[in-house]
Design a protein around this motif. Structure first.
Motif, mmCIF file in Angstrom:
data_model
loop_
_atom_site.group_PDB
_atom_site.id
_atom_site.type_symbol
_atom_site.label_atom_id
_atom_site.label_comp_id
_atom_site.label_asym_id
_atom_site.label_seq_id
_atom_site.Cartn_x
_atom_site.Cartn_y
_atom_site.Cartn_z
ATOM 1 N N ALA A 171 4.616 -43.385 -14.839
ATOM 2 C CA ALA A 171 4.259 -42.201 -15.627
ATOM 3 C C ALA A 171 3.553 -41.165 -14.758
ATOM 4 O O ALA A 171 3.742 -39.949 -14.940
ATOM 5 N N LYS A 172 2.762 -41.615 -13.811
ATOM 6 C CA LYS A 172 2.089 -40.681 -12.909
ATOM 7 C C LYS A 172 3.100 -39.911 -12.065
ATOM 8 O O LYS A 172 2.907 -38.722 -11.759
ATOM 9 N N ILE A 173 4.180 -40.567 -11.696
ATOM 10 C CA ILE A 173 5.232 -39.894 -10.931
ATOM 11 C C ILE A 173 5.879 -38.802 -11.781
ATOM 12 O O ILE A 173 6.202 -37.718 -11.288
ATOM 13 N N GLN A 174 6.058 -39.086 -13.077
ATOM 14 C CA GLN A 174 6.679 -38.120 -13.975
ATOM 15 C C GLN A 174 5.740 -36.973 -14.343
ATOM 16 O O GLN A 174 6.194 -35.905 -14.733
ATOM 17 N N THR A 175 4.424 -37.195 -14.212
ATOM 18 C CA THR A 175 3.468 -36.193 -14.687
ATOM 19 C C THR A 175 2.571 -35.700 -13.561
ATOM 20 O O THR A 175 2.815 -34.667 -12.957
ATOM 21 N N ASN A 176 1.511 -36.476 -13.277
ATOM 22 C CA ASN A 176 0.542 -36.046 -12.282
ATOM 23 C C ASN A 176 -0.255 -37.264 -11.806
ATOM 24 O O ASN A 176 -0.647 -38.098 -12.622
ATOM 25 N N PRO A 177 -0.500 -37.371 -10.501
ATOM 26 C CA PRO A 177 -1.247 -38.530 -9.990
ATOM 27 C C PRO A 177 -2.663 -38.623 -10.556
ATOM 28 O O PRO A 177 -3.276 -39.695 -10.540
ATOM 29 N N ARG A 178 -3.202 -37.506 -11.048
ATOM 30 C CA ARG A 178 -4.581 -37.485 -11.527
ATOM 31 C C ARG A 178 -4.712 -37.885 -12.996
ATOM 32 O O ARG A 178 -5.824 -37.905 -13.528
ATOM 33 N N ILE A 179 -3.607 -38.181 -13.663
ATOM 34 C CA ILE A 179 -3.683 -38.496 -15.086
ATOM 35 C C ILE A 179 -4.529 -39.754 -15.310
ATOM 36 O O ILE A 179 -4.416 -40.738 -14.582
ATOM 37 N N GLN A 180 -5.413 -39.692 -16.301
ATOM 38 C CA GLN A 180 -6.276 -40.823 -16.639
ATOM 39 C C GLN A 180 -5.730 -41.519 -17.887
ATOM 40 O O GLN A 180 -5.493 -40.876 -18.905
ATOM 41 N N PHE A 181 -5.567 -42.833 -17.797
ATOM 42 C CA PHE A 181 -5.021 -43.616 -18.902
ATOM 43 C C PHE A 181 -6.119 -44.402 -19.609
ATOM 44 O O PHE A 181 -7.063 -44.885 -18.987
ATOM 45 N N GLY A 182 -5.938 -44.524 -20.933
ATOM 46 C CA GLY A 182 -6.787 -45.413 -21.688
ATOM 47 C C GLY A 182 -6.388 -46.859 -21.447
ATOM 48 O O GLY A 182 -5.362 -47.145 -20.817
ATOM 49 N N ASP A 183 -7.202 -47.782 -21.948
ATOM 50 C CA ASP A 183 -6.916 -49.199 -21.766
ATOM 51 C C ASP A 183 -5.681 -49.605 -22.566
ATOM 52 O O ASP A 183 -5.258 -48.921 -23.504
ATOM 53 N N GLU A 184 -5.138 -50.749 -22.202
ATOM 54 C CA GLU A 184 -3.903 -51.241 -22.806
ATOM 55 C C GLU A 184 -4.038 -51.496 -24.306
ATOM 56 O O GLU A 184 -3.063 -51.393 -25.050
ATOM 57 N N ASP A 185 -5.247 -51.817 -24.769
ATOM 58 C CA ASP A 185 -5.452 -52.132 -26.180
ATOM 59 C C ASP A 185 -6.232 -51.046 -26.920
ATOM 60 O O ASP A 185 -6.737 -51.268 -28.021
ATOM 61 N N MET A 186 -6.332 -49.867 -26.362
ATOM 62 C CA MET A 186 -7.139 -48.793 -26.933
ATOM 63 C C MET A 186 -6.307 -47.934 -27.884
ATOM 64 O O MET A 186 -5.255 -47.425 -27.527
ATOM 65 N N SER A 187 -6.782 -47.770 -29.112
ATOM 66 C CA SER A 187 -6.085 -46.945 -30.101
ATOM 67 C C SER A 187 -6.218 -45.469 -29.750
ATOM 68 O O SER A 187 -7.027 -45.081 -28.895
ATOM 69 N N CYS A 188 -5.441 -44.630 -30.425
ATOM 70 C CA CYS A 188 -5.523 -43.181 -30.202
ATOM 71 C C CYS A 188 -6.933 -42.674 -30.475
ATOM 72 O O CYS A 188 -7.469 -41.850 -29.723
ATOM 73 N N LEU A 189 -7.546 -43.153 -31.566
ATOM 74 C CA LEU A 189 -8.890 -42.702 -31.913
ATOM 75 C C LEU A 189 -9.908 -43.122 -30.854
ATOM 76 O O LEU A 189 -10.705 -42.288 -30.382
ATOM 77 N N ASP A 190 -9.896 -44.384 -30.467
ATOM 78 C CA ASP A 190 -10.842 -44.845 -29.455
ATOM 79 C C ASP A 190 -10.627 -44.126 -28.130
ATOM 80 O O ASP A 190 -11.591 -43.814 -27.411
ATOM 81 N N PHE A 191 -9.385 -43.861 -27.807
ATOM 82 C CA PHE A 191 -9.070 -43.138 -26.567
ATOM 83 C C PHE A 191 -9.684 -41.737 -26.603
ATOM 84 O O PHE A 191 -10.345 -41.316 -25.649
ATOM 85 N N LEU A 192 -9.493 -40.994 -27.698
ATOM 86 C CA LEU A 192 -10.035 -39.649 -27.794
ATOM 87 C C LEU A 192 -11.559 -39.651 -27.748
ATOM 88 O O LEU A 192 -12.177 -38.821 -27.082
ATOM 89 N N ARG A 193 -12.160 -40.613 -28.434
ATOM 90 C CA ARG A 193 -13.621 -40.688 -28.452
ATOM 91 C C ARG A 193 -14.165 -41.011 -27.070
ATOM 92 O O ARG A 193 -15.299 -40.606 -26.728
#
Length: 306
Positions: free
Chosen positions: A279-301
């Motif tokens: 995904a970083k190759i498709q977008t940007n090397p600096r993109i930050q990802f949430g954890d594998e089990d993190m919901s959309c809400l927890d990710f935003l918070r």
């Protein structure tokens, strides 16, 4: 005005509201009978041909092991019409006011609360834009529902203001188009179109590889790419980073968005390290990802300041 934040929404962003993910939609289509609405108006001979065609479609899709209906129809375009009707049937069953409720992980309510608190009730002052790959209108419905109750307004007029004052673009169309909404004296959302024929619903959407709608050029959806290009912060929610979809919004291995987009974030629900690297190759090397089990809400918070 605050610098713009652009949300790119995939199927995972509607999952908390009862809509199926790509994998779940695949199972629904493969493991259930042909929708009764596909039988309407057919005589016995035409019905038999339709049922046989649907069985062929189901068998081919199931045996293809393709992870999503979109990717399958991109290759097997002879099934595009019946496949789109199957998509619409299952999305339509989920997109109803009777089924959709406020989930515990309602990220849209969190977002509305933050926007109202920080930027006030004037929608034009909200520094957010949305590009969605979803056919459903969960985003519009919950934005209108929540803002209506915060602002003591009528749902229909709130919905009208949302369409007028916020940028929300459906890359492949949406289940129900509402061209008359903005000119209506009593606007409303036809949510859960139980009586609408499936061919009419399916005519509103496109799938990968299908002849594109207006404003597409060389695989790029120009209005969506323009919205993405305007971002200072780009946030992906429930997005799978399919190469075709990345290209549709102006992303790719050689994109030049690194110079104009300051911050990149994405949910990482269910994603392994290799998938995040791709995904970083498709977008940007600096993109930050949430954890594998993190919901959309927890990710935003955790990651996002609106």
């Amino acid at each position: 005005m605050a610098e713009p934040i652009v949300f790119v929404l995939g199927a995972g962003s509607s999952k908390p509201y009862g809509l199926p993910t790509g994998y779940e939609l695949r199972d629904l289509i493969c493991d259930t009978q042909m929708p009764l609405k596909m039988e309407v108006g057919l005589d016995s001979n035409r019905l038999a041909r339709r049922q046989a065609h649907y069985s062929q479609f189901q068998s081919a899709f199931k045996r293809s092991r393709r992870p999503s209906i979109d990717r399958f129809l991109q290759i097997r375009q002879e099934f595009a019409d019946i496949g789109k009707q199957a998509i619409c049937h299952h999305i339509n069953k989920s997109e109803t006011q009777d089924l959709i409720e406020y989930p515990d992980d309602c990220w849209i309510s969190w977002l509305v609360d933050r926007l109202v608190t920080k930027h006030g009730l004037a929608l034009r002052n909200w520094p957010v834009k949305f590009v969605t790959f979803n056919y459903d209108r969960v985003l519009e419905y919950f934005l209108a529902e929540m803002y209506t109750n915060v602002n003591k307004d009528q749902f229909g007029y709130t919905l009208k203001k949302i369409y007028e004052q916020l940028e929300i673009y459906h890359v492949y169309g949406k289940l129900v188009d509402e061209p008359d909404l903005l000119n209506s004296h009593a606007p409303t959302m036809n949510f859960g179109m139980g009586s609408m024929p499936l061919p009419e619903l399916s005519g509103n959407i496109k799938v990968m590889g299908e002849e594109r709608m207006q404003n597409w050029e060389d695989g790029v959806c120009l209005p969506a790419a323009e919205i993405v290009r305007s971002a200072s912060t780009l946030i992906f929610l429930g997005f799978s980073f399919d190469e075709t979809n990345c290209k549709a919004i102006g992303l790719g291995k050689d994109n030049e968005l690194d110079r104009c987009i300051n911050s990149w974030y994405s949910t990482g629900y269910g994603m392994k390290a290799r998938e995040k690297n791709e995904a970083k190759i498709q977008t940007n090397p600096r993109i930050q990802f949430g954890d594998e089990d993190m919901s959309c809400l927890d990710f935003l918070r955790t990651f996002v300041s609106v």
